[in-house]
Write a protein that holds these residues in place. Structure first.
Motif, short mmCIF file in Angstrom:
data_model
loop_
_atom_site.label_atom_id
_atom_site.label_comp_id
_atom_site.label_asym_id
_atom_site.label_seq_id
_atom_site.Cartn_x
_atom_site.Cartn_y
_atom_site.Cartn_z
N ALA A 80 1.06 -1.74 -0.15
CA ALA A 80 0.13 0.20 0.11
C ALA A 80 0.46 1.33 0.08
CB ALA A 80 -1.07 0.02 1.03
N PRO A 81 0.35 2.19 -0.63
CA PRO A 81 -0.26 2.56 -1.57
C PRO A 81 -0.65 1.71 -2.77
CG PRO A 81 0.52 4.23 -1.03
CD PRO A 81 0.92 3.42 -0.31
N THR A 83 0.72 2.06 -6.79
CA THR A 83 1.37 2.76 -7.58
C THR A 83 2.73 1.96 -9.08
OG1 THR A 83 3.16 1.30 -5.79
CG2 THR A 83 2.97 3.82 -5.22
N TRP A 99 -1.06 6.90 -5.12
CA TRP A 99 -2.88 7.48 -5.12
C TRP A 99 -3.06 6.73 -3.58
CZ3 TRP A 99 -0.56 5.62 -10.02
CH2 TRP A 99 -0.66 6.83 -11.07
N THR A 100 -4.40 7.68 -3.24
CA THR A 100 -5.10 6.95 -2.53
C THR A 100 -5.41 6.29 -2.80
OG1 THR A 100 -6.49 8.52 -2.15
CG2 THR A 100 -4.87 8.95 -1.16
N THR A 101 -6.62 5.57 -1.77
CA THR A 101 -7.73 3.53 -1.86
C THR A 101 -8.44 4.73 -2.82
OG1 THR A 101 -8.72 4.60 -0.04
CG2 THR A 101 -7.08 2.40 -0.16
N GLU A 102 -9.06 6.72 -2.87
CA GLU A 102 -10.12 6.99 -3.79
C GLU A 102 -9.09 7.69 -4.76
OE1 GLU A 102 -9.23 7.45 -0.30
OE2 GLU A 102 -11.15 6.51 0.87
N ARG A 103 -8.38 7.78 -5.02
CA ARG A 103 -7.20 7.85 -6.05
C ARG A 103 -7.37 9.38 -6.18
NH1 ARG A 103 -4.80 4.40 -9.76
NH2 ARG A 103 -4.95 5.98 -10.90
N THR A 104 -7.02 9.78 -4.98
CA THR A 104 -6.58 10.99 -5.37
C THR A 104 -4.71 11.23 -5.50
OG1 THR A 104 -8.32 11.36 -3.32
CG2 THR A 104 -6.14 13.31 -3.57
N LEU A 106 -1.41 11.67 -4.91
CA LEU A 106 -0.30 11.28 -3.32
C LEU A 106 0.97 12.57 -3.76
CD1 LEU A 106 -0.76 7.99 -2.02
CD2 LEU A 106 -1.85 10.76 -1.36
#
Length: 215
Positions: A80-81, A83, A99-104, A106
């Motif tokens: 995680a996360p 990549t 990216w975060t799990t919400e696809r933001t 990073l």
């Protein structure tokens, strides 16, 4: 190997396997590999967890002791996360997007390491402690500089590496300023093919596998 296939990114330290991480191939060119690492993929690592006398130490000190002694246990962890990884031929820096799990988005993580070379099952390299963090806004900062300096002081890493990394960081930041390679804005909204499977390590790289000295 075609896009969507699995390759293993292996780290070796002083002749010992140090980590094995299954990636999905995105692009394979003469001078560059781009790979995808989905969150939840199972990878194996050298670890100080459970080694007598190390549990109370910091993570950095545990890693340094393992590198000094080559005494460690093999553990499996889920990645995680999510990549995306850019390996450039001859480069001492791997550039990752996360990216975060919400696809933001990073930002970028610049991992200084031995230049990656093809192996029979994927790519072979080794992390060399020092990193750079680059935020979505382009602001950057060194990471783990104190740990790198300590590794040099104790003779684990060559002091000449710092000049190499500083020159490499200049090249990476020039690419970032020009929006080239991993810094091209299109990669920030990249999505994996929904038909791709979760990459899985071959048995020889799993805990107890022969590449770890087991079996």
């Amino acid at each position: 190997m075609k896009p969507g296939g699995t390759l293993v990114v292996q780290e070796y330290w002083r002749g010992h396997l140090w980590s094995a991480v299954p990636h999905v191939l995105v692009v394979a060119e003469a001078d560059q590999y781009v790979t995808y690492l989905p969150a939840g993929a199972a990878a194996t690592y050298a670890s100080s967890v459970g080694i007598p006398g190390r549990d109370h130490l910091s993570r950095a000190e545990r890693k340094l002791l393992a590198m000094e002694s080559c005494v460690y246990r093999v553990v499996e962890r889920q990645v995680a996360p999510e990549t995306l990884h850019f390996f450039t031929r001859g480069s001492w820096a791997r550039v990752n997007l996360g990216w975060t799990t919400e696809r933001t988005f990073l930002g970028w993580y610049v991992n200084f390491e031995l230049p990656a070379t093809p192996s029979g099952t994927g790519l072979r390299t080794m992390d060399l402690v020092l990193d750079i963090l680059i935020g979505p806004d382009g602001e950057w900062a060194w990471k783990d500089r104190a740990d790198f300096d300590e590794a040099v002081r104790r003779g684990v890493l060559d002091p000449k590496l710092l000049a190499t990394f500083e020159a490499e960081s200049d090249r990476v930041r020039a690419r970032a300023a020009s929006r080239l390679g991993p810094f091209d804005e299109r990669w920030q909204t990249w999505r994996p093919d929904p038909g791709w499977c979760m990459p899985v390590l071959p048995p020889e790289y799993q805990v107890g596998g022969r590449c770890w000295g087991g079996g």
